[in-house]
Design a protein around this motif. Structure first.
Motif, PDB file in Angstrom:
ATOM      1  N   GLN A  36       0.933  -1.099   0.034  1.00  0.00           N
ATOM      2  CA  GLN A  36       0.508  -0.098   0.023  1.00  0.00           C
ATOM      3  C   GLN A  36       1.464   1.324   0.114  1.00  0.00           C
ATOM      4  O   GLN A  36       0.858   2.441  -1.054  1.00  0.00           O
ATOM      5  CB  GLN A  36      -1.251   0.132   1.072  1.00  0.00           C
ATOM      6  CG  GLN A  36      -2.039   1.448   0.980  1.00  0.00           C
ATOM      7  CD  GLN A  36      -2.605   1.187   2.954  1.00  0.00           C
ATOM      8  OE1 GLN A  36      -2.680  -0.202   3.556  1.00  0.00           O
ATOM      9  NE2 GLN A  36      -4.354   1.856   2.442  1.00  0.00           N
ATOM     10  N   ALA A  37       2.195   1.117   1.003  1.00  0.00           N
ATOM     11  CA  ALA A  37       2.675   2.860   0.973  1.00  0.00           C
ATOM     12  C   ALA A  37       3.786   2.762  -0.529  1.00  0.00           C
ATOM     13  O   ALA A  37       4.028   3.843  -0.834  1.00  0.00           O
ATOM     14  CB  ALA A  37       3.712   2.206   1.471  1.00  0.00           C
ATOM     15  N   LEU A  38       3.649   1.683  -0.876  1.00  0.00           N
ATOM     16  CA  LEU A  38       4.582   1.486  -1.949  1.00  0.00           C
ATOM     17  C   LEU A  38       3.688   2.038  -2.905  1.00  0.00           C
ATOM     18  O   LEU A  38       4.326   3.211  -4.421  1.00  0.00           O
ATOM     19  CB  LEU A  38       6.038   0.576  -2.671  1.00  0.00           C
ATOM     20  CG  LEU A  38       6.809   0.074  -1.530  1.00  0.00           C
ATOM     21  CD1 LEU A  38       6.934  -1.620  -1.732  1.00  0.00           C
ATOM     22  CD2 LEU A  38       7.896   0.266  -2.042  1.00  0.00           C
ATOM     23  N   LEU A  50      17.775   8.804  -4.326  1.00  0.00           N
ATOM     24  CA  LEU A  50      18.404   8.173  -3.173  1.00  0.00           C
ATOM     25  C   LEU A  50      18.027   8.181  -1.684  1.00  0.00           C
ATOM     26  O   LEU A  50      17.590   7.289  -0.586  1.00  0.00           O
ATOM     27  CB  LEU A  50      19.641   7.853  -3.054  1.00  0.00           C
ATOM     28  CG  LEU A  50      20.950   7.364  -2.375  1.00  0.00           C
ATOM     29  CD1 LEU A  50      20.821   5.727  -3.165  1.00  0.00           C
ATOM     30  CD2 LEU A  50      22.222   7.857  -2.386  1.00  0.00           C
ATOM     31  N   PRO A  51      17.462   9.929  -1.082  1.00  0.00           N
ATOM     32  CA  PRO A  51      17.279   9.859   0.585  1.00  0.00           C
ATOM     33  C   PRO A  51      15.947   9.310   0.419  1.00  0.00           C
ATOM     34  O   PRO A  51      16.043   9.199   1.356  1.00  0.00           O
ATOM     35  CB  PRO A  51      17.532  11.728  -0.148  1.00  0.00           C
ATOM     36  CG  PRO A  51      18.616  12.176  -0.554  1.00  0.00           C
ATOM     37  CD  PRO A  51      18.189  11.278  -1.383  1.00  0.00           C
ATOM     38  N   GLU A  52      15.074  10.053  -0.737  1.00  0.00           N
ATOM     39  CA  GLU A  52      13.689   9.352  -0.855  1.00  0.00           C
ATOM     40  C   GLU A  52      13.437   7.866  -0.595  1.00  0.00           C
ATOM     41  O   GLU A  52      12.876   7.232   0.620  1.00  0.00           O
ATOM     42  CB  GLU A  52      12.999   9.635  -1.484  1.00  0.00           C
ATOM     43  CG  GLU A  52      12.947  11.534  -2.065  1.00  0.00           C
ATOM     44  CD  GLU A  52      12.084  11.389  -3.099  1.00  0.00           C
ATOM     45  OE1 GLU A  52      11.216  12.222  -3.221  1.00  0.00           O
ATOM     46  OE2 GLU A  52      12.090  11.310  -3.980  1.00  0.00           O
ATOM     47  N   ARG A  53      14.411   7.134  -1.472  1.00  0.00           N
ATOM     48  CA  ARG A  53      14.171   5.301  -1.628  1.00  0.00           C
ATOM     49  C   ARG A  53      15.112   5.208   0.323  1.00  0.00           C
ATOM     50  O   ARG A  53      14.299   4.276   0.471  1.00  0.00           O
ATOM     51  CB  ARG A  53      15.277   4.725  -2.421  1.00  0.00           C
ATOM     52  CG  ARG A  53      15.336   3.005  -2.376  1.00  0.00           C
ATOM     53  CD  ARG A  53      16.213   3.138  -3.612  1.00  0.00           C
ATOM     54  NE  ARG A  53      17.471   3.311  -3.366  1.00  0.00           N
ATOM     55  CZ  ARG A  53      18.564   3.467  -4.324  1.00  0.00           C
ATOM     56  NH1 ARG A  53      18.033   3.416  -5.983  1.00  0.00           N
ATOM     57  NH2 ARG A  53      19.623   3.585  -4.026  1.00  0.00           N
ATOM     58  N   ALA A  54      16.070   6.028   1.074  1.00  0.00           N
ATOM     59  CA  ALA A  54      16.387   5.248   1.892  1.00  0.00           C
ATOM     60  C   ALA A  54      15.016   5.581   2.787  1.00  0.00           C
ATOM     61  O   ALA A  54      15.401   4.606   4.401  1.00  0.00           O
ATOM     62  CB  ALA A  54      17.796   6.284   2.466  1.00  0.00           C
ATOM     63  N   GLU A  55      14.918   6.656   2.893  1.00  0.00           N
ATOM     64  CA  GLU A  55      13.983   6.542   4.019  1.00  0.00           C
ATOM     65  C   GLU A  55      12.329   5.925   4.029  1.00  0.00           C
ATOM     66  O   GLU A  55      11.992   5.079   5.001  1.00  0.00           O
ATOM     67  CB  GLU A  55      12.987   8.468   4.128  1.00  0.00           C
ATOM     68  CG  GLU A  55      12.346   8.560   5.056  1.00  0.00           C
ATOM     69  CD  GLU A  55      11.591  10.424   4.387  1.00  0.00           C
ATOM     70  OE1 GLU A  55      10.421  10.467   5.250  1.00  0.00           O
ATOM     71  OE2 GLU A  55      12.133  10.951   3.566  1.00  0.00           O
ATOM     72  N   LEU A  56      11.687   5.862   2.613  1.00  0.00           N
ATOM     73  CA  LEU A  56      11.465   5.223   2.083  1.00  0.00           C
ATOM     74  C   LEU A  56      11.528   3.170   2.897  1.00  0.00           C
ATOM     75  O   LEU A  56      10.424   2.816   3.600  1.00  0.00           O
ATOM     76  CB  LEU A  56      10.297   4.850   0.870  1.00  0.00           C
ATOM     77  CG  LEU A  56       9.506   3.834   0.586  1.00  0.00           C
ATOM     78  CD1 LEU A  56       8.160   4.249   1.826  1.00  0.00           C
ATOM     79  CD2 LEU A  56       9.371   4.234  -0.473  1.00  0.00           C
ATOM     80  N   GLN A  59      11.071   3.268   6.200  1.00  0.00           N
ATOM     81  CA  GLN A  59       9.787   2.923   7.357  1.00  0.00           C
ATOM     82  C   GLN A  59       9.275   2.050   7.179  1.00  0.00           C
ATOM     83  O   GLN A  59       8.296   1.328   8.133  1.00  0.00           O
ATOM     84  CB  GLN A  59       8.899   3.904   5.876  1.00  0.00           C
ATOM     85  CG  GLN A  59       9.263   5.422   6.811  1.00  0.00           C
ATOM     86  CD  GLN A  59       8.629   6.505   6.031  1.00  0.00           C
ATOM     87  OE1 GLN A  59       7.729   6.114   4.935  1.00  0.00           O
ATOM     88  NE2 GLN A  59       8.810   7.984   6.114  1.00  0.00           N
ATOM     89  N   LEU A  60       9.701   1.137   6.201  1.00  0.00           N
ATOM     90  CA  LEU A  60       9.331  -0.327   5.997  1.00  0.00           C
ATOM     91  C   LEU A  60      10.075  -1.052   5.987  1.00  0.00           C
ATOM     92  O   LEU A  60       8.971  -2.699   5.265  1.00  0.00           O
ATOM     93  CB  LEU A  60       8.692   0.200   4.446  1.00  0.00           C
ATOM     94  CG  LEU A  60       7.387   1.008   3.490  1.00  0.00           C
ATOM     95  CD1 LEU A  60       7.152   0.895   2.216  1.00  0.00           C
ATOM     96  CD2 LEU A  60       6.410   1.032   4.663  1.00  0.00           C
ATOM     97  N   GLY A  61      10.754  -1.286   6.052  1.00  0.00           N
ATOM     98  CA  GLY A  61      11.440  -2.300   6.856  1.00  0.00           C
ATOM     99  C   GLY A  61      12.078  -3.308   6.022  1.00  0.00           C
ATOM    100  O   GLY A  61      12.078  -4.564   6.419  1.00  0.00           O
ATOM    101  N   LEU A  62      12.108  -2.707   4.466  1.00  0.00           N
ATOM    102  CA  LEU A  62      13.398  -2.914   3.458  1.00  0.00           C
ATOM    103  C   LEU A  62      14.463  -2.528   3.144  1.00  0.00           C
ATOM    104  O   LEU A  62      14.810  -1.672   4.275  1.00  0.00           O
ATOM    105  CB  LEU A  62      12.088  -2.880   2.027  1.00  0.00           C
ATOM    106  CG  LEU A  62      10.850  -3.697   2.049  1.00  0.00           C
ATOM    107  CD1 LEU A  62       9.967  -2.198   1.729  1.00  0.00           C
ATOM    108  CD2 LEU A  62      10.597  -4.894   2.557  1.00  0.00           C
TER     109      LEU A  62
END
Length: 85
Positions: A36-38, A50-56, A59-62
């Motif tokens: 859902q978040a993705l 890159l920073p957005e990817r790291a943050e997401l 947050q999602l534990g991936l």
């Protein structure tokens, strides 16, 4: 928490492939919350910095790689659907 599946040995596609076999990394099973978040983020933007990817990912534990590959696959699927109609 994503469910893990066992790795399946893959044969060497080359002739005479009697060498040691590489194990494939298990397929990532995303939870409904993660999906859902993705999907929500994909609707906002198809490309993550890159920073957005790291943050997401955090947050999602991936891992960042899992997020990156998910977005690559989603873009590919989206383009295929758009091409069909």
């Amino acid at each position: 928490e994503p469910e893990e599946v066992a790795a399946v040995p893959r044969g060497d596609p080359r002739p005479g492939g009697g060498r040691a076999r590489k194990l494939r990394k298990p397929r990532t099973i995303y939870s409904s919350v993660q999906l859902q978040a993705l999907n929500q983020r994909f609707q906002h933007t198809q490309y993550l910095a890159l920073p957005e990817r790291a943050e997401l990912a955090a947050q999602l534990g991936l891992t960042q790689t899992q997020v990156k590959i998910w977005f690559q696959n989603k873009r590919s699927k989206y383009k295929k659907i758009m091409k069909q109609g």
